[in-house]
Design a protein around this motif. Structure first.
Motif, PDB file in Angstrom:
ATOM      1  N   SER A   1       0.831  -1.203   0.000  1.00 43.31           N
ATOM      2  CA  SER A   1       0.000   0.000   0.000  1.00 43.31           C
ATOM      3  C   SER A   1       0.868   1.257   0.000  1.00 43.31           C
ATOM      4  CB  SER A   1      -0.923  -0.023   1.220  1.00 43.31           C
ATOM      5  OG  SER A   1      -1.654   1.173   1.292  1.00 43.31           O
ATOM      6  N   ASP A   2       1.855   1.302   0.880  1.00 45.04           N
ATOM      7  CA  ASP A   2       2.736   2.474   0.938  1.00 45.04           C
ATOM      8  C   ASP A   2       3.504   2.641  -0.370  1.00 45.04           C
ATOM      9  OD1 ASP A   2       2.711   4.025   3.472  1.00 45.04           O
ATOM     10  OD2 ASP A   2       3.026   2.066   4.367  1.00 45.04           O
ATOM     11  N   GLU A   3       3.999   1.539  -0.910  1.00 45.97           N
ATOM     12  CA  GLU A   3       4.738   1.584  -2.173  1.00 45.97           C
ATOM     13  C   GLU A   3       3.857   2.123  -3.298  1.00 45.97           C
ATOM     14  OE1 GLU A   3       8.029   0.502  -3.240  1.00 45.97           O
ATOM     15  OE2 GLU A   3       8.384   0.843  -1.112  1.00 45.97           O
ATOM     16  N   ARG A   4       2.623   1.629  -3.371  1.00 46.13           N
ATOM     17  CA  ARG A   4       1.695   2.017  -4.446  1.00 46.13           C
ATOM     18  C   ARG A   4       1.356   3.510  -4.368  1.00 46.13           C
ATOM     19  NH1 ARG A   4      -2.312  -1.163  -3.306  1.00 46.13           N
ATOM     20  NH2 ARG A   4      -3.872   0.327  -2.631  1.00 46.13           N
ATOM     21  N   TYR A   5       1.000   3.976  -3.166  1.00 42.55           N
ATOM     22  CA  TYR A   5       0.617   5.382  -3.025  1.00 42.55           C
ATOM     23  C   TYR A   5       1.809   6.323  -3.157  1.00 42.55           C
ATOM     24  CZ  TYR A   5      -4.170   4.135  -2.065  1.00 42.55           C
ATOM     25  OH  TYR A   5      -5.449   3.665  -2.190  1.00 42.55           O
ATOM     26  N   LEU A   6       2.971   5.884  -2.716  1.00 44.82           N
ATOM     27  CA  LEU A   6       4.195   6.670  -2.896  1.00 44.82           C
ATOM     28  C   LEU A   6       4.437   6.867  -4.388  1.00 44.82           C
ATOM     29  CD1 LEU A   6       6.891   7.939  -1.946  1.00 44.82           C
ATOM     30  CD2 LEU A   6       7.847   5.632  -1.893  1.00 44.82           C
ATOM     31  N   HIS A   7       4.325   5.783  -5.148  1.00 46.54           N
ATOM     32  CA  HIS A   7       4.543   5.839  -6.601  1.00 46.54           C
ATOM     33  C   HIS A   7       3.523   6.777  -7.274  1.00 46.54           C
ATOM     34  CE1 HIS A   7       5.677   4.528 -10.594  1.00 46.54           C
ATOM     35  NE2 HIS A   7       4.408   4.252 -10.845  1.00 46.54           N
ATOM     36  N   MET A   8       2.252   6.658  -6.903  1.00 45.86           N
ATOM     37  CA  MET A   8       1.218   7.504  -7.516  1.00 45.86           C
ATOM     38  C   MET A   8       1.451   8.982  -7.201  1.00 45.86           C
ATOM     39  SD  MET A   8      -2.389   5.404  -7.406  1.00 45.86           S
ATOM     40  CE  MET A   8      -2.377   4.831  -5.721  1.00 45.86           C
ATOM     41  N   ALA A   9       1.809   9.283  -5.954  1.00 45.43           N
ATOM     42  CA  ALA A   9       2.046  10.680  -5.564  1.00 45.43           C
ATOM     43  C   ALA A   9       3.251  11.245  -6.308  1.00 45.43           C
ATOM     44  CB  ALA A   9       2.239  10.783  -4.054  1.00 45.43           C
ATOM     45  N   GLN A  10       4.297  10.432  -6.446  1.00 47.54           N
ATOM     46  CA  GLN A  10       5.480  10.884  -7.191  1.00 47.54           C
ATOM     47  C   GLN A  10       5.149  11.126  -8.661  1.00 47.54           C
ATOM     48  OE1 GLN A  10       8.093   7.601  -6.101  1.00 47.54           O
ATOM     49  NE2 GLN A  10       9.310   8.959  -4.794  1.00 47.54           N
ATOM     50  N   GLU A  11       4.387  10.215  -9.246  1.00 51.14           N
ATOM     51  CA  GLU A  11       3.979  10.382 -10.657  1.00 51.14           C
ATOM     52  C   GLU A  11       3.210  11.695 -10.828  1.00 51.14           C
ATOM     53  OE1 GLU A  11       3.098   7.289 -13.267  1.00 51.14           O
ATOM     54  OE2 GLU A  11       5.222   7.053 -12.788  1.00 51.14           O
ATOM     55  N   ASN A  12       2.277  11.951  -9.911  1.00 49.81           N
ATOM     56  CA  ASN A  12       1.484  13.188  -9.982  1.00 49.81           C
ATOM     57  C   ASN A  12       2.365  14.427  -9.841  1.00 49.81           C
ATOM     58  OD1 ASN A  12      -0.851  11.684 -10.223  1.00 49.81           O
ATOM     59  ND2 ASN A  12      -1.636  12.153  -8.202  1.00 49.81           N
ATOM     60  N   LEU A  13       3.174  14.438  -8.778  1.00 49.98           N
ATOM     61  CA  LEU A  13       3.988  15.617  -8.481  1.00 49.98           C
ATOM     62  C   LEU A  13       5.008  15.897  -9.572  1.00 49.98           C
ATOM     63  CD1 LEU A  13       4.745  17.861  -6.451  1.00 49.98           C
ATOM     64  CD2 LEU A  13       6.381  16.251  -5.453  1.00 49.98           C
ATOM     65  N   PHE A  14       5.803  14.891  -9.922  1.00 45.46           N
ATOM     66  CA  PHE A  14       6.870  15.125 -10.894  1.00 45.46           C
ATOM     67  C   PHE A  14       6.329  15.267 -12.313  1.00 45.46           C
ATOM     68  CE2 PHE A  14       9.129  12.826  -7.371  1.00 45.46           C
ATOM     69  CZ  PHE A  14       9.677  13.982  -6.836  1.00 45.46           C
ATOM     70  N   GLY A  15       5.192  14.629 -12.585  1.00 49.22           N
ATOM     71  CA  GLY A  15       4.543  14.807 -13.885  1.00 49.22           C
ATOM     72  C   GLY A  15       4.071  16.236 -14.066  1.00 49.22           C
ATOM     73  N   GLU A  16       3.552  16.814 -12.997  1.00 56.57           N
ATOM     74  CA  GLU A  16       3.101  18.205 -13.080  1.00 56.57           C
ATOM     75  C   GLU A  16       4.280  19.171 -13.141  1.00 56.57           C
ATOM     76  OE1 GLU A  16       0.211  21.486 -10.928  1.00 56.57           O
ATOM     77  OE2 GLU A  16       0.292  19.467 -10.093  1.00 56.57           O
ATOM     78  N   MET A  17       5.286  18.927 -12.309  1.00 53.48           N
ATOM     79  CA  MET A  17       6.467  19.806 -12.301  1.00 53.48           C
ATOM     80  C   MET A  17       7.171  19.836 -13.650  1.00 53.48           C
ATOM     81  SD  MET A  17       8.240  18.997  -8.636  1.00 53.48           S
ATOM     82  CE  MET A  17       9.807  19.270  -9.416  1.00 53.48           C
ATOM     83  N   ALA A  18       7.113  18.724 -14.369  1.00 52.23           N
ATOM     84  CA  ALA A  18       7.801  18.619 -15.663  1.00 52.23           C
ATOM     85  C   ALA A  18       7.306  19.659 -16.663  1.00 52.23           C
ATOM     86  CB  ALA A  18       7.611  17.213 -16.231  1.00 52.23           C
ATOM     87  N   ILE A  19       6.031  20.039 -16.558  1.00 48.87           N
ATOM     88  CA  ILE A  19       5.444  20.973 -17.536  1.00 48.87           C
ATOM     89  C   ILE A  19       6.094  22.360 -17.454  1.00 48.87           C
ATOM     90  CG2 ILE A  19       3.308  22.077 -18.337  1.00 48.87           C
ATOM     91  CD1 ILE A  19       3.525  18.996 -18.922  1.00 48.87           C
TER      92      ILE A  19
END
Length: 195
Positions: free
Chosen positions: A136-154
């Motif tokens: 659970s922690d691994e999954r949510y950590l991954h999703m939060a990172q994808e969201n954050l860094f995906g947005e920052m990339a723009i």
């Protein structure tokens, strides 16, 4: 950038937005949907990180958060505040997933940072105690990172991976600078006390 229609903002074609769990999307069109029989205006959103899909979202919808992507200034501020952003408050393990889901759905970069810090620290503690990190922690950590860094990339005009590396390097160098300043202050106060 955006114009207002009534009480809500309408984004223009070509702008990037964050739309709920779909993450960063590019606005492809803002127009009435043919055959819908009403005068409601819809976005056609194209998710940046998942190819081949389109979303049709009413511009006045309040069911899912749609907001502008953060700016370079916001990214810089987030890096400055990283150490001061606290972890998520979780009453017990039964409520953990509920708290994690709420943080993701908030579409708030600071909530994502809290989730990343919470999951990461929890995983490190478990590993230090000879336990495995929870799925659970691994999954949510991954999703939060994808969201954050995906947005920052723009705003940084980078790939998601490059944005993650950039962010981590900046946060680490900030911590090193803090340690160096702290050591220098201690050394300075010791030399003063000897005099």
């Amino acid at each position: 950038m955006q114009f207002t229609k009534g009480w809500f903002k309408v984004f223009k074609v070509g702008e990037y937005v964050v739309h709920g769990n779909d993450g960063v999307c590019k606005v492809e069109a803002v127009e009435p949907m043919s055959g819908m029989g009403n005068d409601r205006i819809y976005y056609t959103l194209v998710p940046v990180y998942s190819s081949g899909s389109k979303l049709f979202v009413p511009t006045d919808s309040t069911k899912v958060i749609t907001r502008a992507v953060i700016t370079k200034t916001d990214v810089k501020q987030l890096m400055e505040e990283w150490d001061d952003i606290e972890t998520l408050s979780v009453e017990n393990d039964k409520k953990r997933e509920e708290v994690y889901k709420a943080a993701l759905r908030s579409c708030d970069t600071r909530q994502w940072v809290k989730l990343i810090k919470t999951s990461y620290q929890r995983n490190q503690t478990r590993l230090a105690n000879g336990k495995k990190a929870t799925t659970s922690d691994e999954r949510y950590l991954h999703m939060a990172q994808e969201n954050l860094f995906g947005e920052m990339a723009i705003p940084l005009n980078m790939s998601r991976g490059e944005a993650e590396d950039y962010f981590i390097d900046k946060v680490k160098s900030k911590k090193k600078d803090k340690k160096a300043k702290s050591s220098s202050k201690k050394a300075s106060s010791k030399s003063k006390s000897k005099k």
